[in-house]
Scaffold this active site. Structure first.
Site, PDB file in Angstrom:
ATOM      1  CG  HIS A   1      -1.738   1.214   1.412  1.00 31.80           C
ATOM      2  ND1 HIS A   1      -3.073   1.276   1.098  1.00 31.80           N
ATOM      3  CD2 HIS A   1      -1.411   2.454   1.864  1.00 31.80           C
ATOM      4  CE1 HIS A   1      -3.528   2.496   1.344  1.00 31.80           C
ATOM      5  NE2 HIS A   1      -2.533   3.231   1.821  1.00 31.80           N
ATOM      6  CD  GLU A   2       1.802   3.643   3.707  1.00 30.10           C
ATOM      7  OE1 GLU A   2       2.091   4.723   3.152  1.00 30.10           O
ATOM      8  OE2 GLU A   2       0.740   3.461   4.320  1.00 30.10           O
TER       9      GLU A   2
ATOM     10  CG  HIS B   1       0.430   6.472  -0.450  1.00 32.77           C
ATOM     11  ND1 HIS B   1      -0.660   7.149  -0.931  1.00 32.77           N
ATOM     12  CD2 HIS B   1       0.004   5.817   0.671  1.00 32.77           C
ATOM     13  CE1 HIS B   1      -1.705   6.905  -0.127  1.00 32.77           C
ATOM     14  NE2 HIS B   1      -1.324   6.103   0.840  1.00 32.77           N
TER      15      HIS B   1
ATOM     16  CG  HIS C   1       0.144   9.308  -6.621  1.00 30.83           C
ATOM     17  ND1 HIS C   1      -0.965   9.559  -5.869  1.00 30.83           N
ATOM     18  CD2 HIS C   1      -0.072   9.955  -7.794  1.00 30.83           C
ATOM     19  CE1 HIS C   1      -1.817  10.317  -6.546  1.00 30.83           C
ATOM     20  NE2 HIS C   1      -1.288  10.570  -7.720  1.00 30.83           N
TER      21      HIS C   1
HETATM   22 ZN   LIG Z   1      -2.487   5.280   2.295  1.00 27.07          ZN
END
Ligand SMILES: [Zn+2]
Length: 721
Positions: free
Chosen positions: A510-511, A514, A517
């Protein structure tokens, strides 16, 4: 979300799928002219000049606590001087001398803020904590001094009026529009008297919000449940019973037991306490917090904040506080959020009722004769869970060794999808010895970014997991990204491997979503870089990346036994995956209930805000209208202890499920289009990840997906269809 807001405002973790926080990124540490300064100080304070390291990577080897305060002081002073020069110049306003000049201003402040707020989360100390308290009002006043500058706003306003005749490209036009909106939303267009009223409202609201959070904390402690005999605690874990006895001892209640509460409606002990009367007492105590009279009662405070927020929204020209907040999110309007929540409520309620029936059967099977109540839900759910899914989390961990997960899982998926490559660098200084740095190379072989991996828990690191941009990408500033992922994995004893839980594996993926991104950002202006997107959009790309954690080709590559190298048995993984939908009716219902109440409270005009003694009736009526009034499932937070709505998430608690709709629909697109394929990664990067906030978020989503988001993928994932 705007560049002038100063302090990083984290997003709070609520749904299991969103177990992290993303501090609002602070702007870049770019190249640029230095202001005049005494030579000596320039040499001494590393923030006064560009970092000497590759890509502007922070000079952790040179930074000391004593450098922060002087750097903030000079940074704010320089920034104000720059802004006043922009506002007061003779030349007529044009895009370059006003909007671009603002983008270029405040670089010293950005440089020190980026490091200071990163360390205040990841590696704090007493000096940082003290300075943080002192800085909060100073940075707020700094932000006001810019956003309420009349001359500056007059220039922005004039440009905005003529925006179509300025010959601006799309990103520049958007920057001008963003600047205008940010200033207007902060009250720049009001007359002097109105601005005075606004400042008063802001000050009073800030005082009340602080009082609210202090009351919540005091009330949690004050409401801890005292139990007379150990017998009543049957079923509770031995270690927790010992802790409860120790807490009682500390509180001057020797021989008794104290069960501390968490700030949610549900309480962990409810899952295991066999004594039904005690379960009832624990839950009722939890639900009564903040509304039982006494010095920590929050009802008056909440009612006043709601009224003042509604008044402030009216002053700024909005129908309600929710209308003010949502206009600036991807949701765009009160109507859109209401529609989404209304769409989710019926299937959620239906699923929760099915789960309630299962639990009622468990009660009957165990020879009892009572109707399922809120304090029974967790207890019988655990019995059912053990019966349906027979496995021990400990069996999984040998297959989830940290280096395998990171290098052969997280990085491997990015290599397959995007063609990027990672090389560890040991030459860059770190702020703590366990921190690692990787250089990331693009598909072309060109250097792309630096990635900081800070995975271990420490006493001076806040809880949760988050991504941070140390340097944000911007073509205007000529900067490339330096981003970090921060987790809280327990560090094993010396010589032992770091074995993750399944949740930690998912969080690691998940991290990194980011991080991508931030690293793929390809925009001109720092205000649009990477994760600088609306709050109800920022979790979407990271939630999408979670899908690769269980994608067969990725899983086969990383989930191997750390000693034997054997692949993880398929039936073990199947058990893990099959628990994902378990109890989702309940989890979604308690979340949605709180989100609906948050919206209902913030969609009122000042005269409609209920009096303090009517707030809980209002809460009940809102749940009833939504079809979510189930006595067995209280909202995850009741109004008097709903910290989000008194903090940065007022009218924003819906965000988590809003991004999850986009995430589930996107994951489905990947599945339908051959999954882990280079062309899919390229498409996602080109249409969405690289664009940051440079275009409207939902336009980016449509460019990627080819249509608007469809809610069915989420319903399926949560078993709500
Ligand atoms: Zn998050």
């Amino acid at each position: 979300m705007n560049k002038y807001s100063g302090i990083a405002a984290g997003c709070l973790a609520l749904l299991a799928a969103c177990a992290d926080e993303v501090p609002a990124p602070v702007a870049d540490a770019p190249p640029g002219a230095e202001a005049e300064m005494p030579m000596e100080a320039a040499v001494e304070n590393p923030f006064f000049s560009e970092s000497p390291h590759y890509l502007g990577y922070p000079p952790f080897d040179l930074i000391e606590n004593a450098h922060f305060q002087p750097a903030f002081e000079r940074g704010m002073a320089e920034h104000i001087a720059e802004v006043e020069a922009i506002a007061g110049q003779e030349a007529d306003p044009d895009f370059e001398n006003t909007i671009v000049a603002l983008e270029l201003s405040g670089q010293l402040l950005n440089r020190v803020s980026a490091v200071f707020f990163a360390l205040s989360s990841a590696h704090t100390n007493d000096d940082i904590l003290a300075l943080q308290q002192q800085l909060a009002p100073e940075l707020a006043a700094h932000s006001d001094a810019i956003l309420l500058n009349r001359d500056l706003f007059a220039r922005i306003s004039a440009l905005h009026e003529n925006r179509d005749s300025l010959g601006l490209d799309a990103e520049s036009l958007r920057l001008l529009e963003r600047a205008y909106i940010d200033f207007v939303r902060a009250g720049a267009a009001l007359d002097a008297e109105q601005q005075e009223t606004l400042r008063d409202l802001n000050a009073r609201i800030a005082v009340l919000e602080t009082r609210f959070s202090q009351n919540v904390l005091n009330e949690v402690n004050d409401s801890a449940v005292v139990v007379d005999s150990g017998e009543e605690l049957t079923g509770l874990d031995e270690a927790l019973i010992t802790a409860a006895a120790a807490t009682a001892e500390e509180r001057g209640l020797p021989g008794q037991y104290v069960l501390p509460l968490l700030n949610t409606s549900g309480q962990p002990a409810l899952a295991s306490l066999q004594n039904r009367a005690l379960r009832q007492r624990v839950l009722e105590t939890s639900l009564a917090r903040g509304s039982r009279g006494g010095e920590y009662d929050n009802l008056e405070t909440v009612a006043e904040v709601l009224r003042l927020r509604a008044e402030r929204a009216g002053l700024l020209g909005y129908e309600s506080h929710a209308a003010y907040i949502l206009e600036d999110e991807t949701a765009g309007s009160v109507a859109a959020v209401n529609e989404r929540l209304a769409e989710l409520a019926p299937p959620t309620a239906a699923n929760a009722r099915r789960e309630a029936e299962d639990l009622q059967r468990m009660i009957a099977d165990s020879g009892e004769d009572f109707t399922l109540a809120a304090w029974d839900w967790a207890y019988y759910t655990e019995i059912l869970r053990a019966e349906r899914f027979d496995f021990d989390e400990a069996e999984l961990r040998p297959y989830f060794e940290l280096d395998n997960v990171l290098l052969r899982g997280v990085f491997y998926a990015a290599e397959r999808l995007h063609g990027i490559r990672f090389e560890e660098r040991s030459d860059l200084p770190v702020y703590q010895e366990d921190v690692r740095v990787f250089e990331v190379f693009d598909v072309t072989g060109e250097p792309l970014a630096l990635f900081i991996a800070d995975f271990y828990a420490r006493p001076n690191k806040r809880g949760g997991a988050w991504m941070n941009a140390y340097v944000s990408q911007s073509h205007l500033l000529g900067s490339r990204p330096v981003v970090g992922n921060h987790l809280n994995v327990t560090k094993p004893p010396e010589g032992e491997p770091t074995l993750l839980t399944f949740d930690e594996v998912v969080t690691t993926f998940h991290e990194f979503g980011h991080a991508l991104h931030g690293m793929f950002s390809d925009v001109r202006y720092p205000s649009f870089s990477g994760t600088r997107v609306p709050r109800d959009f920022v979790e979407f790309p990271s939630q999408v990346y979670e899908m690769w954690a269980v994608w067969p080709e990725v899983l086969e590559n990383y989930a191997v036994h750390y000693e034997t190298g054997e692949a993880m048995p398929a039936e073990l993984l199947d058990k893990v995956l099959s628990t994902q939908q378990f109890n989702q009716g309940f989890a979604t219902a308690e979340y949605l209930g709180a989100a609906i109440v948050d919206q209902a409270l913030h969609q009122l005009a000042p005269e409609e805000v209920p009096a303090a003694d009517q707030l809980l009736d209002f809460e009940a009526a809102a749940l009833e209208r939504a079809g979510l009034a189930m006595a067995e499932i209280p909202p995850r937070y009741r109004v008097p202890y709903f910290s989000h709505i008194m903090g940065g998430y007022s009218a924003g608690y819906y965000s988590y499920i809003w991004s999850e709709v986009l995430d589930a629909d996107s994951a489905q697109w990947f599945r339908e289009n051959n999954g882990l394929a280079r062309e899919n990664g390229t498409h996602f990067r080109r249409t969405l990840l690289s664009r940051g906030g440079a275009e409207d978020a939902m336009t980016l989503f449509r460019n990627f997906r080819g249509r608007d988001a469809d809610i069915n993928a989420l319903l399926e994932r949560r078993g709500l269809n």
